[in-house]
Motif scaffolding. Structure first.
Motif, PDB file in Angstrom:
ATOM      1  N   LYS A  23     -47.234  26.580   6.270  1.00  0.00           N
ATOM      2  CA  LYS A  23     -48.531  26.264   6.880  1.00  0.00           C
ATOM      3  C   LYS A  23     -48.540  24.854   7.461  1.00  0.00           C
ATOM      4  O   LYS A  23     -49.254  24.584   8.416  1.00  0.00           O
ATOM      5  N   LEU A  24     -47.758  23.968   6.843  1.00  0.00           N
ATOM      6  CA  LEU A  24     -47.706  22.583   7.328  1.00  0.00           C
ATOM      7  C   LEU A  24     -46.254  22.119   7.289  1.00  0.00           C
ATOM      8  O   LEU A  24     -45.641  22.078   6.235  1.00  0.00           O
ATOM      9  N   PRO A  66     -54.883  18.758  12.856  1.00  0.00           N
ATOM     10  CA  PRO A  66     -54.253  20.081  12.690  1.00  0.00           C
ATOM     11  C   PRO A  66     -55.061  21.185  13.378  1.00  0.00           C
ATOM     12  O   PRO A  66     -56.292  21.155  13.371  1.00  0.00           O
ATOM     13  N   TRP A  67     -54.359  22.145  13.960  1.00  0.00           N
ATOM     14  CA  TRP A  67     -54.986  23.321  14.579  1.00  0.00           C
ATOM     15  C   TRP A  67     -55.497  24.243  13.477  1.00  0.00           C
ATOM     16  O   TRP A  67     -56.585  24.802  13.571  1.00  0.00           O
ATOM     17  N   ASP A  68     -54.692  24.380  12.430  1.00  0.00           N
ATOM     18  CA  ASP A  68     -55.049  25.215  11.284  1.00  0.00           C
ATOM     19  C   ASP A  68     -56.064  24.447  10.425  1.00  0.00           C
ATOM     20  O   ASP A  68     -55.726  23.440   9.800  1.00  0.00           O
ATOM     21  N   THR A  69     -57.291  24.955  10.385  1.00  0.00           N
ATOM     22  CA  THR A  69     -58.374  24.227   9.722  1.00  0.00           C
ATOM     23  C   THR A  69     -58.215  24.180   8.200  1.00  0.00           C
ATOM     24  O   THR A  69     -58.926  23.428   7.541  1.00  0.00           O
ATOM     25  N   PHE A  72     -56.281  20.383   6.975  1.00  0.00           N
ATOM     26  CA  PHE A  72     -56.765  18.998   7.128  1.00  0.00           C
ATOM     27  C   PHE A  72     -56.437  18.179   5.869  1.00  0.00           C
ATOM     28  O   PHE A  72     -55.812  17.129   5.941  1.00  0.00           O
ATOM     29  N   GLN A  73     -56.909  18.682   4.714  1.00  0.00           N
ATOM     30  CA  GLN A  73     -56.673  17.957   3.451  1.00  0.00           C
ATOM     31  C   GLN A  73     -55.188  17.942   3.071  1.00  0.00           C
ATOM     32  O   GLN A  73     -54.662  16.886   2.689  1.00  0.00           O
ATOM     33  N   PRO A  74     -54.492  19.107   3.184  1.00  0.00           N
ATOM     34  CA  PRO A  74     -53.048  19.058   2.880  1.00  0.00           C
ATOM     35  C   PRO A  74     -52.279  18.020   3.697  1.00  0.00           C
ATOM     36  O   PRO A  74     -51.361  17.393   3.189  1.00  0.00           O
ATOM     37  N   ALA A 101     -60.076  19.974  16.218  1.00  0.00           N
ATOM     38  CA  ALA A 101     -60.686  20.739  15.109  1.00  0.00           C
ATOM     39  C   ALA A 101     -60.999  19.879  13.885  1.00  0.00           C
ATOM     40  O   ALA A 101     -62.008  20.089  13.216  1.00  0.00           O
ATOM     41  N   GLY A 102     -60.142  18.881  13.605  1.00  0.00           N
ATOM     42  CA  GLY A 102     -60.305  18.117  12.368  1.00  0.00           C
ATOM     43  C   GLY A 102     -61.096  16.820  12.503  1.00  0.00           C
ATOM     44  O   GLY A 102     -61.213  16.066  11.530  1.00  0.00           O
ATOM     45  N   LEU A 103     -61.642  16.536  13.685  1.00  0.00           N
ATOM     46  CA  LEU A 103     -62.284  15.228  13.901  1.00  0.00           C
ATOM     47  C   LEU A 103     -63.431  14.955  12.930  1.00  0.00           C
ATOM     48  O   LEU A 103     -63.536  13.867  12.360  1.00  0.00           O
ATOM     49  N   GLU A 104     -64.291  15.953  12.740  1.00  0.00           N
ATOM     50  CA  GLU A 104     -65.449  15.761  11.859  1.00  0.00           C
ATOM     51  C   GLU A 104     -64.992  15.597  10.401  1.00  0.00           C
ATOM     52  O   GLU A 104     -65.506  14.759   9.659  1.00  0.00           O
ATOM     53  N   PHE A 105     -63.981  16.383  10.003  1.00  0.00           N
ATOM     54  CA  PHE A 105     -63.414  16.267   8.651  1.00  0.00           C
ATOM     55  C   PHE A 105     -62.894  14.845   8.409  1.00  0.00           C
ATOM     56  O   PHE A 105     -63.185  14.227   7.379  1.00  0.00           O
ATOM     57  N   LEU A 106     -62.156  14.328   9.371  1.00  0.00           N
ATOM     58  CA  LEU A 106     -61.586  12.976   9.231  1.00  0.00           C
ATOM     59  C   LEU A 106     -62.694  11.932   9.146  1.00  0.00           C
ATOM     60  O   LEU A 106     -62.641  11.022   8.316  1.00  0.00           O
ATOM     61  N   ARG A 107     -63.714  12.083   9.991  1.00  0.00           N
ATOM     62  CA  ARG A 107     -64.827  11.128   9.993  1.00  0.00           C
ATOM     63  C   ARG A 107     -65.509  11.094   8.626  1.00  0.00           C
ATOM     64  O   ARG A 107     -65.837  10.029   8.104  1.00  0.00           O
ATOM     65  N   GLN A 108     -65.683  12.295   8.042  1.00  0.00           N
ATOM     66  CA  GLN A 108     -66.337  12.366   6.732  1.00  0.00           C
ATOM     67  C   GLN A 108     -65.493  11.721   5.630  1.00  0.00           C
ATOM     68  O   GLN A 108     -66.008  11.368   4.580  1.00  0.00           O
ATOM     69  N   LYS A 109     -64.186  11.597   5.882  1.00  0.00           N
ATOM     70  CA  LYS A 109     -63.294  10.928   4.919  1.00  0.00           C
ATOM     71  C   LYS A 109     -63.257   9.421   5.169  1.00  0.00           C
ATOM     72  O   LYS A 109     -62.448   8.703   4.585  1.00  0.00           O
ATOM     73  N   GLY A 110     -64.047   8.938   6.117  1.00  0.00           N
ATOM     74  CA  GLY A 110     -64.079   7.503   6.412  1.00  0.00           C
ATOM     75  C   GLY A 110     -62.979   7.049   7.347  1.00  0.00           C
ATOM     76  O   GLY A 110     -62.708   5.852   7.474  1.00  0.00           O
TER      77      GLY A 110
END
Ligand SMILES: [Zn+2]
Length: 241
Positions: A23-24, A66-69, A72-74, A101-110
């Motif tokens: 997957k990664l 990552p394209w695969d949502t 993001f965390q992995p 795809a991961g922009l909002e996830f990254l932002r929420q992680k600071g």
């Protein structure tokens, strides 16, 4: 005795299968630069997308998410475990999901996220994830001991596709504007400008000369991908004219 043996066989079979469709994936490129790959199903087959990250003394920098949502965390975890550092900054090189795809996830992680103003306008209009900070012009960045610059050379795969140039290592991070030598057609043209695409590629060649590494958005990365992209455009134009 029989059951554990069978169990062991099934285990080794599934683990070798899983490795084939990891997957990664993370591949060292050169020095502090790494290519990471995630997949999405395209017509029932997993298709890879390339992103890059850079390790600096001031933290890690992501070029595209990552394209695969599910990854993001992995990806953040893999970078932490492998390099003992945190991702501090992330870019997306155009508005399509395989980049944003991961922009909002990254932002929420600071993590500080960036796209161009042009990408942000398209992301907003198409309901894609958006960055926290906007680049208005081609911009030079220095993070820790590393420097790189963004460059908008014109439309091609998408109206807003930008590239990154890392002068010291001569890396051209091209994203989907650049087609891998493995690609035998131009792929998704739904937002493309095929007419302008060749001059966009030539602008890059004029500006940066001969890169040592050219990273396309998908598939293998090798150094004649710029010429290969021009060849695919010529073939497409010959067929459609
Ligand atoms: Zn793409």
């Amino acid at each position: 005795m029989k059951l554990p043996l069978l169990f062991a066989f099934v285990l080794s079979f599934t683990s070798s299968f899983a490795q084939k469709h990891s997957k990664l994936e993370i591949h060292p490129l050169t020095g502090d630069f790494y290519i990471y790959i995630t997949h999405q199903d395209l017509d029932g087959t997993p298709f890879p997308a390339n992103g890059m990250y850079l390790i600096t003394k001031a933290g890690a920098v992501l070029f595209d998410t990552p394209w695969d949502t599910t990854q993001f965390q992995p990806l953040l975890d893999s970078i932490r475990v492998r390099h003992h550092t945190e991702v501090v900054m992330g870019f997306a090189t155009h508005f399509h999901e395989d980049r944003t795809a991961g922009l909002e996830f990254l932002r929420q992680k600071g993590i500080k996220t960036f796209t161009t103003k042009q990408t942000d306008r398209l992301s907003a209009a198409r309901g894609k994830k958006r960055a926290e900070f906007l680049i208005t012009n081609d911009t030079a960045f220095t993070i820790g001991e590393h420097s790189f610059q963004s460059y908008y050379a014109g439309p091609g795969h998408a109206p807003d596709n930008i590239v990154f140039w890392i002068g010291k290592e001569k890396i051209l991070y091209g994203g989907c504007l650049i087609k891998s030598v493995e690609a035998n057609n131009l792929g998704n043209l739904s937002d493309a400008n095929v007419k302008e695409w060749p001059s966009t590629i030539r602008n890059i060649q004029k500006k940066f000369g001969k890169p040592k590494f050219v990273i396309p958005g998908h598939q293998k990365w090798t150094d004649n991908a710029l010429d290969h992209t021009l060849k695919l455009i010529r073939e497409y134009q010959a067929k459609t004219n």
